[in-house]
Scaffold this active site. Structure first.
Site, PDB file in Angstrom:
ATOM      1  N   GLU A 260      30.337  44.121  47.167  1.00 45.81           N
ATOM      2  CA  GLU A 260      30.286  43.208  46.017  1.00 45.81           C
ATOM      3  C   GLU A 260      31.421  42.221  46.241  1.00 45.81           C
ATOM      4  OE1 GLU A 260      31.206  41.473  42.854  1.00 45.81           O
ATOM      5  OE2 GLU A 260      31.752  43.427  42.021  1.00 45.81           O
ATOM      6  N   CYS A 294      34.758  37.622  39.749  1.00 47.11           N
ATOM      7  CA  CYS A 294      33.792  37.216  40.772  1.00 47.11           C
ATOM      8  C   CYS A 294      32.623  36.497  40.119  1.00 47.11           C
ATOM      9  CB  CYS A 294      33.335  38.407  41.596  1.00 47.11           C
ATOM     10  SG  CYS A 294      32.684  39.709  40.591  1.00 47.11           S
TER      11      CYS A 294
HETATM   12  C1  UN1 Z   1      34.146  41.315  38.971  1.00 51.84           C
HETATM   13  O1  UN1 Z   1      34.640  40.232  38.678  1.00 51.84           O
HETATM   14  O2  UN1 Z   1      34.373  41.852  40.092  1.00 51.84           O
HETATM   15  O3  UN1 Z   1      30.142  40.466  34.710  1.00 51.84           O
HETATM   16  C2  UN1 Z   1      33.327  42.135  38.042  1.00 51.84           C
HETATM   17  C3  UN1 Z   1      31.373  40.455  34.542  1.00 51.84           C
HETATM   18  C4  UN1 Z   1      32.079  41.780  34.435  1.00 51.84           C
HETATM   19  C5  UN1 Z   1      32.324  42.350  35.784  1.00 51.84           C
HETATM   20  C6  UN1 Z   1      32.984  41.435  36.760  1.00 51.84           C
HETATM   21  N1  UN1 Z   1      31.258  42.675  33.667  1.00 51.84           N
HETATM   22  O4  UN1 Z   1      32.018  39.420  34.434  1.00 51.84           O
END
Ligand code: UN1
Length: 507
Positions: A260, A294
């Site tokens: 990821e 992310c």
């Molecule tokens: C991440 O930034 O690695 O969807 C995860 C989202 C959060 C998870 C982010 N529930 O922004």
């Protein structure tokens, strides 16, 4: 700082644990400084290569017992972890906020995400279903079943220092695996705090030592996991650069990886958008977690007919943003994680300007007593062209790029025209546009939303993305299958041995 006490975080902490035992410190300490005020929160002793070997052996040993526990019984342990997290939500959320720098609301939200995945995993512990098929042969039965994989290595990033571990660990646990977690060296205390929480639960339930392990260190600790054939699955969250290195090493031994990685997420704002919803979704997506998710919104692709109106609204909204101590509920935006992150924010701004970007809202580093960590930056907005190289890069900072489009086809080409493929969204009240965006010819991302921003996914869906995001899926839906091996079973209960495909073989 009562929250540190309630999480049993000391000034000096051990960084290697098998769940039941904390190993004696043998190496130098990793110091954890808060980006909030620059203070040293505490230290954690890094795991040595020798200690890693002991942990991996213990995890393997524990696997032999843990996998024999009925899955619902494993689920009952995870349910208690969820309950403990409910009790510790206030403190753990505060630690996340203080060690990582996200707002307290988001720190608590992250712990809530852990609680939610625990609930999901408990239910799952009674639903690890395979399929039954009809055999082509008489007197035969065919089905598939899922077995635990073994030891799962979890490499997590600083930006979600606790939730991403729990997505992986809680599913891996109910599936019957053991885990070794390497949290980011930028947020090691969050790792220690979670280990303390689960250790109590494990002790109360006589869970074998080695089911949930913690190692701490820099990238070399991640490399141990990637290279070790005892680690059946390596789940890695972080930069595309890190993911490529992990994937290559794991593939070299034909292990499994679950990646990821980076995102470069866009929202298309159509001429038929509800602009109030679009604005809120875009601003939270761009500045939430100071642009360090992310799933952060990095690009807005705006229809030319509403471009000026959106620009004006954005400028006004950015002027109202309060930047400062994330533990103060009045503030919207906290600091970046460290000085290196500030530098890459400044470099991206410079590069954007050099390529011709025009700043609608200027960036900059904040100075003064309230910003003494030196990590507070101004969220900024630049008008750009799709071909700029900086627009194709993921900069983990609150920099939002504006792009203009005329037709939806063009907007989708811009949206898909980056190497990353995590999250995407369209703001429109027009059904045709929404469906076109969600069709096979629409967004190429793992997540595609309508009238919702790019960040803030719920745990119930599979989370992950395509292209340089790495292709992995974690969290909800059937992501649990990544943590199990599938076995197809054909059983002959007839008095003959007919061969498949009608092949004849008589003696
Ligand atoms: C991440 O930034 O690695 O969807 C995860 C989202 C959060 C998870 C982010 N529930 O922004």
């Amino acid at each position: 700082m009562d929250f540190l006490k309630s999480l049993s975080i000391e000034k000096t902490n051990r960084g290697t644990s098998t769940g039941g035992t904390w190993l004696e410190p043998l190496s130098e300490d990793i110091a954890s400084y808060s980006p909030v005020d620059g203070a040293l929160i505490g230290t954690v002793s890094a795991t040595t290569a020798g200690q890693y070997g002991l942990v991996a052996a213990q995890a393997q040993k524990a696997f032999a017992e843990w996998r024999s526990w009925p899955a619902p019984r494993r689920g009952a342990v995870v349910r208690q972890i969820g309950d403990a997290l409910r009790r510790q939500k206030e403190s753990l959320g505060r630690l996340v906020s203080y060690e990582m720098g996200k707002s307290l609301q988001e720190g608590w939200g992250e712990v809530q995400e852990m609680i939610d995945i625990c609930d999901f995993a408990v239910g799952l512990s009674r639903q690890l279903y395979g399929l039954a098929m009809h055999s082509e042969r008489p007197g035969h039965r065919m089905y598939e079943q899922y077995h635990p994989l073994g030891v799962v290595g979890i490499i997590s990033a600083f930006n979600f220092p606790v939730a991403v571990w729990s997505w992986n660990a809680m599913l891996a646990l109910v599936c019957g695996n053991t885990c070794i977690w390497k949290p980011s060296e930028k947020t090691p205390l969050c790792g220690v705090a979670c280990q303390n929480i689960i250790s109590h639960i494990f002790e109360n339930n006589n869970v074998p030592d080695g089911v949930c392990n913690l190692i701490t260190g820099d990238r070399s600790a991640g490399e141990w996991l990637a290279a070790d054939p005892r680690i059946a699955l390596v789940s890695a969250t972080g930069s595309t650069r890190m993911g490529k290195a992990v994937a290559a090493t794991v593939a070299g031994r034909l292990g499994r990886s679950l990646l990821e990685l980076g995102g470069n997420n866009a929202i298309i704002i159509s001429k038929d958008a509800d602009l109030d919803i679009a604005l809120l979704g875009a601003v939270f997506g761009a500045v939430g977690t100071a642009g360090q998710r992310c799933t952060t919104t990095r690009r807005l692709i705006i229809h030319e007919s509403v471009y000026e109106a959106v620009k004006a609204k954005l400028k006004q909204a950015y002027n109202q943003l309060k930047i400062g101590d994330p533990l103060d509920p009045a503030n919207h935006v906290g600091p970046l994680i460290d000085q290196a992150a500030v530098q890459s924010y400044l470099n991206a701004i410079e590069k954007c300007r050099a390529e011709g970007g025009r700043f609608l809202v200027e960036g900059g580093v904040l100075e003064g007593a309230s910003f003494k960590s030196g990590c507070y930056v101004k969220p900024c907005i630049a008008e750009v062209e799709p071909l700029y190289t900086i627009v194709k890069e993921e900069t983990f900072a609150p920099i939002l790029y504006l792009l203009k489009y005329q037709t939806l086809e063009e907007a989708i080409v811009i949206q898909n025209g980056v190497p990353q493929g995590l999250s995407s969204a369209i703001m429109t009240l027009n059904l045709r546009e929404a469906e076109q965006f969600l069709s096979y010819a629409g967004s190429d991302c793992g997540i595609a939303n309508v009238n919702i921003g790019t960040s803030g996914a719920e745990i119930g869906g599979a989370f992950g993305g395509e292209k340089e995001t790495g292709g992995g899926r974690e969290s909800g839906s059937d992501a649990w299958k990544n943590y199990m091996r599938r076995q197809t079973n054909t059983i002959n209960y007839s008095a003959a041995l007919p061969l498949a495909q009608g092949i004849r073989f008589d003696l």
